[in-house]
Scaffold this active site. Structure first.
Site, PDB file in Angstrom:
ATOM      1  N   GLU A 141      10.629 -31.488  52.561  1.00 45.64           N
ATOM      2  CA  GLU A 141      10.628 -30.070  52.927  1.00 45.64           C
ATOM      3  C   GLU A 141       9.419 -29.822  53.820  1.00 45.64           C
ATOM      4  O   GLU A 141       8.548 -30.696  53.951  1.00 45.64           O
ATOM      5  CB  GLU A 141      10.523 -29.196  51.667  1.00 45.64           C
ATOM      6  N   GLY A 145       5.974 -33.625  52.081  1.00 44.30           N
ATOM      7  CA  GLY A 145       6.355 -34.856  52.763  1.00 44.30           C
ATOM      8  C   GLY A 145       5.879 -36.029  51.938  1.00 44.30           C
ATOM      9  O   GLY A 145       6.572 -36.490  51.034  1.00 44.30           O
ATOM     10  N   GLU A 377      10.236 -42.523  55.293  1.00 43.13           N
ATOM     11  CA  GLU A 377      10.349 -43.265  54.013  1.00 43.13           C
ATOM     12  C   GLU A 377       8.980 -43.722  53.506  1.00 43.13           C
ATOM     13  O   GLU A 377       8.819 -44.841  53.018  1.00 43.13           O
ATOM     14  CB  GLU A 377      11.352 -44.409  54.120  1.00 43.13           C
ATOM     15  N   ASN A 381       0.140 -45.038  55.521  1.00 43.83           N
ATOM     16  CA  ASN A 381      -0.916 -44.806  54.517  1.00 43.83           C
ATOM     17  C   ASN A 381      -0.337 -44.855  53.104  1.00 43.83           C
ATOM     18  O   ASN A 381      -0.959 -45.413  52.191  1.00 43.83           O
ATOM     19  CB  ASN A 381      -1.573 -43.437  54.738  1.00 43.83           C
TER      20      ASN A 381
HETATM   21  C1  FAD Z   1      12.996 -38.735  62.209  1.00 41.81           C
HETATM   22  C2  FAD Z   1      12.731 -38.453  60.766  1.00 41.81           C
HETATM   23  C3  FAD Z   1      13.718 -38.676  59.830  1.00 41.81           C
HETATM   24  C4  FAD Z   1      13.498 -38.389  58.487  1.00 41.81           C
HETATM   25  N1  FAD Z   1      14.522 -38.545  57.582  1.00 41.81           N
HETATM   26  C5  FAD Z   1      14.363 -38.077  56.321  1.00 41.81           C
HETATM   27  C6  FAD Z   1      15.462 -38.042  55.404  1.00 41.81           C
HETATM   28  O1  FAD Z   1      16.577 -38.484  55.719  1.00 41.81           O
HETATM   29  N2  FAD Z   1      15.271 -37.527  54.182  1.00 41.81           N
HETATM   30  C7  FAD Z   1      14.074 -37.032  53.790  1.00 41.81           C
HETATM   31  O2  FAD Z   1      13.972 -36.568  52.646  1.00 41.81           O
HETATM   32  N3  FAD Z   1      13.001 -37.048  54.619  1.00 41.81           N
HETATM   33  C8  FAD Z   1      13.113 -37.554  55.865  1.00 41.81           C
HETATM   34  N4  FAD Z   1      12.049 -37.555  56.738  1.00 41.81           N
HETATM   35  C9  FAD Z   1      10.750 -37.054  56.279  1.00 41.81           C
HETATM   36  C10 FAD Z   1       9.700 -38.144  56.171  1.00 41.81           C
HETATM   37  O3  FAD Z   1       9.960 -38.945  55.053  1.00 41.81           O
HETATM   38  C11 FAD Z   1       8.335 -37.464  56.144  1.00 41.81           C
HETATM   39  O4  FAD Z   1       8.086 -36.977  57.440  1.00 41.81           O
HETATM   40  C12 FAD Z   1       7.242 -38.413  55.711  1.00 41.81           C
HETATM   41  O5  FAD Z   1       7.356 -38.729  54.348  1.00 41.81           O
HETATM   42  C13 FAD Z   1       5.840 -37.838  55.961  1.00 41.81           C
HETATM   43  O6  FAD Z   1       5.735 -36.546  55.476  1.00 41.81           O
HETATM   44  P1  FAD Z   1       5.121 -35.383  56.413  1.00 41.81           P
HETATM   45  O7  FAD Z   1       5.846 -35.424  57.693  1.00 41.81           O
HETATM   46  O8  FAD Z   1       5.133 -34.122  55.651  1.00 41.81           O
HETATM   47  O9  FAD Z   1       3.644 -35.835  56.675  1.00 41.81           O
HETATM   48  P2  FAD Z   1       2.386 -35.572  55.724  1.00 41.81           P
HETATM   49  O10 FAD Z   1       2.716 -35.938  54.320  1.00 41.81           O
HETATM   50  O11 FAD Z   1       1.889 -34.206  55.975  1.00 41.81           O
HETATM   51  O12 FAD Z   1       1.344 -36.628  56.290  1.00 41.81           O
HETATM   52  C14 FAD Z   1       0.563 -36.381  57.452  1.00 41.81           C
HETATM   53  C15 FAD Z   1      -0.482 -37.495  57.539  1.00 41.81           C
HETATM   54  O13 FAD Z   1      -1.350 -37.463  56.385  1.00 41.81           O
HETATM   55  C16 FAD Z   1      -1.376 -38.712  55.757  1.00 41.81           C
HETATM   56  N5  FAD Z   1      -1.489 -38.560  54.301  1.00 41.81           N
HETATM   57  C17 FAD Z   1      -0.834 -37.666  53.491  1.00 41.81           C
HETATM   58  N6  FAD Z   1      -1.201 -37.851  52.221  1.00 41.81           N
HETATM   59  C18 FAD Z   1      -2.057 -38.908  52.199  1.00 41.81           C
HETATM   60  C19 FAD Z   1      -2.772 -39.600  51.185  1.00 41.81           C
HETATM   61  N7  FAD Z   1      -2.634 -39.277  49.882  1.00 41.81           N
HETATM   62  N8  FAD Z   1      -3.581 -40.640  51.537  1.00 41.81           N
HETATM   63  C20 FAD Z   1      -3.710 -40.998  52.826  1.00 41.81           C
HETATM   64  N9  FAD Z   1      -3.054 -40.374  53.834  1.00 41.81           N
HETATM   65  C21 FAD Z   1      -2.240 -39.346  53.531  1.00 41.81           C
HETATM   66  C22 FAD Z   1      -0.036 -39.373  56.126  1.00 41.81           C
HETATM   67  O14 FAD Z   1      -0.115 -40.781  56.028  1.00 41.81           O
HETATM   68  C23 FAD Z   1       0.154 -38.884  57.561  1.00 41.81           C
HETATM   69  O15 FAD Z   1      -0.548 -39.718  58.441  1.00 41.81           O
HETATM   70  C24 FAD Z   1      12.236 -37.882  58.078  1.00 41.81           C
HETATM   71  C25 FAD Z   1      11.242 -37.664  59.024  1.00 41.81           C
HETATM   72  C26 FAD Z   1      11.463 -37.922  60.352  1.00 41.81           C
HETATM   73  C27 FAD Z   1      10.382 -37.636  61.348  1.00 41.81           C
END
Ligand code: FAD
Length: 395
Positions: A141, A145, A377, A381
């Protein structure tokens, strides 16, 4: 024979990781042929249109690529997880978008249903997923993430139904899908122990596919928002138990990331293949650039890293099929393969020189496609968090 001698004998006969069985070999050849002959001619147009061709999707169903592990009694291929991995790898060498469509269907959606669905749910949904219906896995959502269990989509019990409200973001395959495995919290006061997995059909009242994201790479794979506005879902569509969705999500994603490792390995192989072909053809200073040691060393490093990624991915997949622990190996495979896919695609562009930087050659697209490997997925990190946790937990 002593136990030690027996396992030594077994070790001597264990096949190397990259040696495929006859069935696996035939399957990989068929997928490679399909990718080369049917998908390759449309890759550029699909990337520009940001849409995957319906006829190719239909052919992927006909070839059995959308129900690889689904048992034959439900119309699937009755194959292995490893077969899904080799299909994803073979497709990604030509088009990582095609690969992720197959990846999400097999390693996430079908996988969840085969493992957690009731007999009735399997009967209702597996034959569709094997033959003509695309599925989506809907966890992320806007506000959740990496911290996936902070999701705020709510599920309220109402008689024989649950009523779901909220929004999902980034959902792969959502534009084409007919079935959505969607995670919502049915008991927020219990925290993550309220998270529940629901099977949603596209025409359920209150369910809508929203904005289609305009992306850097894997553009032909749809990524959409989902809107749930008092969406009514029959209680019979709860997958597993109420409150056990967190377990379904974690355990499935642990397996799914092996598929992404395969996608990234295939992408790296595709980039390397283009670089090798070009280096043998392109002439400068009176000879093929492949004759320069500087270029040879580039190719050698790209090939070695791609093979290393493949070994990590195959090992994790074989461990999973053998029912052995694979958590650390899967995280390593995804993390490493995503890294080397990006560097290999980048180096491939350099081997091609100026033309590599243009859309007339396929490597700039592979470079754009590679970027997603470190994000979805579980980001790189988050893979490192998993790996570190496992190695530090050892006494
Ligand atoms: C093209 C695409 C397809 C996708 N398909 C799906 C799908 O089919 N189903 C679904 O449910 N989701 C899907 N996603 C979502 C995807 O899994 C998330 O984007 C991903 O898990 C990262 O979450 P976020 O984008 O909120 O980034 P964030 O969680 O906000 O992370 C931002 C940055 O902070 C870092 N970070 C966050 N927490 C920590 C920590 N504890 N320690 C160190 N670093 C940290 C991350 O590594 C990253 O570099 C998709 C995303 C994209 C872009």
């Amino acid at each position: 024979m002593s136990l030690q001698a027996a396992s030594a004998a077994e070790l001597r006969t264990a096949p190397p990781l990259t040696v495929l069985g006859d069935e696996e070999q035939m399957f990989r050849d068929a997928v490679r042929r399909f990718a080369r002959e049917r998908i390759a001619p449309h890759v550029r147009q699909m990337d520009e249109a940001a849409a995957f061709r319906k006829d190719l999707l239909r052919e992927m169903f006909e070839l059995g690529l959308m129900g690889i592990e689904i048992p034959e009694e439900f119309g699937g291929q009755g194959g292995t997880f490893f077969q899904s991995v080799i299909a994803i790898e073979a497709l990604a060498a030509v088009d990582p978008s095609a690969a992720v469509i197959v990846d999400v269907q097999n390693t996430l959606v079908n996988n969840v249903l085969m493992r957690w669905a009731s007999a009735d749910q399997k009967r209702r949904y597996l034959p569709k997923l094997a033959t003509d219906t695309v599925g989506s896995f809907c966890l992320s959502e806007a506000g959740s993430g990496s911290d996936a269990f902070a999701l705020t989509t709510r599920a309220r019990k109402d008689g024989h139904h649950f009523v779901l409200s909220g929004r999902k973001l980034w959902i792969t395959n959502a534009a084409e899908a007919g079935i959505y495995l969607l995670f919502a919290n049915a008991n927020p006061e219990d925290g993550y122990r309220g998270i529940t997995c629901f099977v949603i059909e596209r025409d359920f009242p209150g369910f809508e596919v929203g904005k289609h994201e305009d992306k850097l790479g894997i553009r032909a794979s749809s990524t959409c928002e989902l809107i749930l506005d008092e969406c009514r879902v029959p209680a019979a569509n709860v997958l597993g138990e109420v409150g056990k969705g967190y377990k379904i999500a974690i355990e499935t994603l642990n397996e799914g990331r092996i598929g992404i490792g395969a996608q990234m390995t295939g992408l790296a192989q595709g980039a390397l293949d283009h670089a090798v072909t070009y280096a043998k053809e392109r002439r400068q200073f009176g000879k093929a650039i492949a004759e320069f040691q500087g270029v040879q060393f580039e190719l050698a490093e790209m090939a070695t890293q791609t093979e290393a990624a493949r070994l990590l991915v195959y090992n994790a997949a074989r461990l999973r099929d053998a029912g052995l622990p694979f958590l650390t190996e899967a995280a390593m495979a995804k993390y490493f393969a995503a890294d080397i896919a990006e560097t290999t695609a980048s180096r491939s562009i350099e081997v091609l020189g100026g033309v590599g930087f243009t859309r007339d050659y396929p490597v700039e697209k592979l470079y754009r496609d590679a970027k997603i490997g470190r994000i979805y997925e579980g980001t790189t990190n988050m893979q490192k968090v998993t790996i570190a946790k496992q190695i530090l937990a050892k006494p």
